[in-house]
Design a protein around this motif. Sequence first.
Motif, PDB file in Angstrom:
ATOM      1  N   LEU A 232      -9.157 -31.108  25.697  1.00  0.00           N
ATOM      2  CA  LEU A 232      -8.364 -30.035  24.848  1.00  0.00           C
ATOM      3  C   LEU A 232      -6.823 -29.743  25.293  1.00  0.00           C
ATOM      4  O   LEU A 232      -6.184 -29.654  24.279  1.00  0.00           O
ATOM      5  CB  LEU A 232      -9.222 -28.724  24.964  1.00  0.00           C
ATOM      6  N   GLY A 233      -6.627 -29.983  26.532  1.00  0.00           N
ATOM      7  CA  GLY A 233      -5.458 -29.712  26.972  1.00  0.00           C
ATOM      8  C   GLY A 233      -4.646 -30.995  26.892  1.00  0.00           C
ATOM      9  O   GLY A 233      -3.371 -30.725  26.399  1.00  0.00           O
ATOM     10  N   VAL A 234      -4.851 -32.026  27.362  1.00  0.00           N
ATOM     11  CA  VAL A 234      -4.211 -33.206  27.201  1.00  0.00           C
ATOM     12  C   VAL A 234      -4.133 -34.001  25.940  1.00  0.00           C
ATOM     13  O   VAL A 234      -2.874 -34.477  25.667  1.00  0.00           O
ATOM     14  CB  VAL A 234      -4.511 -34.252  28.606  1.00  0.00           C
ATOM     15  N   VAL A 235      -5.169 -34.048  25.485  1.00  0.00           N
ATOM     16  CA  VAL A 235      -5.277 -34.999  24.117  1.00  0.00           C
ATOM     17  C   VAL A 235      -5.119 -33.901  22.725  1.00  0.00           C
ATOM     18  O   VAL A 235      -4.092 -34.249  22.134  1.00  0.00           O
ATOM     19  CB  VAL A 235      -6.653 -35.603  24.026  1.00  0.00           C
ATOM     20  N   ALA A 236      -6.011 -32.880  22.811  1.00  0.00           N
ATOM     21  CA  ALA A 236      -5.899 -32.251  21.551  1.00  0.00           C
ATOM     22  C   ALA A 236      -4.644 -31.136  21.479  1.00  0.00           C
ATOM     23  O   ALA A 236      -4.356 -30.670  20.559  1.00  0.00           O
ATOM     24  CB  ALA A 236      -7.283 -31.203  21.448  1.00  0.00           C
ATOM     25  N   SER A 237      -4.107 -30.822  22.582  1.00  0.00           N
ATOM     26  CA  SER A 237      -2.764 -29.904  22.668  1.00  0.00           C
ATOM     27  C   SER A 237      -1.786 -30.798  22.897  1.00  0.00           C
ATOM     28  O   SER A 237      -0.601 -30.811  21.980  1.00  0.00           O
ATOM     29  CB  SER A 237      -2.996 -28.987  23.811  1.00  0.00           C
ATOM     30  N   LEU A 238      -1.589 -31.646  24.254  1.00  0.00           N
ATOM     31  CA  LEU A 238      -0.291 -32.190  24.350  1.00  0.00           C
ATOM     32  C   LEU A 238      -0.081 -33.344  23.754  1.00  0.00           C
ATOM     33  O   LEU A 238       1.138 -33.593  22.970  1.00  0.00           O
ATOM     34  CB  LEU A 238      -0.305 -32.653  25.822  1.00  0.00           C
ATOM     35  N   ILE A 239      -0.907 -34.243  23.467  1.00  0.00           N
ATOM     36  CA  ILE A 239      -0.713 -35.517  22.494  1.00  0.00           C
ATOM     37  C   ILE A 239      -0.437 -35.331  21.157  1.00  0.00           C
ATOM     38  O   ILE A 239       0.318 -35.704  20.420  1.00  0.00           O
ATOM     39  CB  ILE A 239      -1.775 -36.488  22.659  1.00  0.00           C
TER      40      ILE A 239
END
Length: 315
Positions: A232-239
Amino acid sequence: MDTQTKGLKLAYFFAVLNAAIIGFSFLFTKMALVHAHPIDTLTYRFAASFIVLSIPVALGWIKLSYRGKPIFKALLLALMYPLGFFTLQAFGLQHATSAEGGIMYAFTPVVTMIIASLFLKETTTLLQKLSIFLSVFGVVFIFIMKGSSFNLSNLGGLSMLFLTCVAFAGYSVLARSLSKHFSPAEISYFMMGIGFITFLVVSLTKHIQGGTLSQFVALSGNGTFVLSIIYLGVVASLITSLTANYALSKIEASKMSVFTNLSTIVSIAAGALFIGEEITVYHLIGSLLIIAGVIGTNYLGRKKTVPLRADTLKT
């Protein structure tokens, strides 16, 4: 192939990638919420985003410069997304069902089209407008055939869920406007930082007042929760933030927003693959309508994407 064409193709690729990532995020959100309060989940989510992006920034791999740039507008952007969007979504879903949330979210392209026409002077042809409504109808058709409907007693929740559409549409329009002044990394880093600081303050205040700070810290040792947060943080938010901000610098907001409805198709496929949910004929019909709407919106207009001009940036 010239640089502009390559950039446009990459933007469309990122738009599809975003839809796929968001489609899978529903599964990971459900996993995270089994173990934590929505606000705590958001705190960890944006902590992961901000910390990971801070690494290349600290190493000098990503250069950031905010001097002399419209910081107030960037703050307004962060207030709409992630702060406004996720806060309204969290409280809206406390008073409405996830199905109602899915139906309301499907109207985001329509709201974006209206706001983009007002503030960015983006124009759409009749066929493009019909295509946008076709993609929306595809999502609504799937939910209705599943037996979902609106419960007007949940009017407060429905209102907040509709405002998530407005918040996301506002973000799409303003992010496209700000792409003239900020790089995608600068916009994303600012958004992630504001989201992390705000949700952290809210979470810590809540736990300190309730004497449950140890529970908040203990979440970092929960393997399932941490795995969900990484996605959720790295893929779904940041990327998705980086790729969406890049795409919005190349594609009109009204065209970009319609890709969000592709996430419904991905979530259906994810449900079938990982938790054994059944795919029916109405899923297939609705999915075809969504795809047709996305293609129509992006190919039934002008031959060339309208460039972003200075006189369209007045907000």
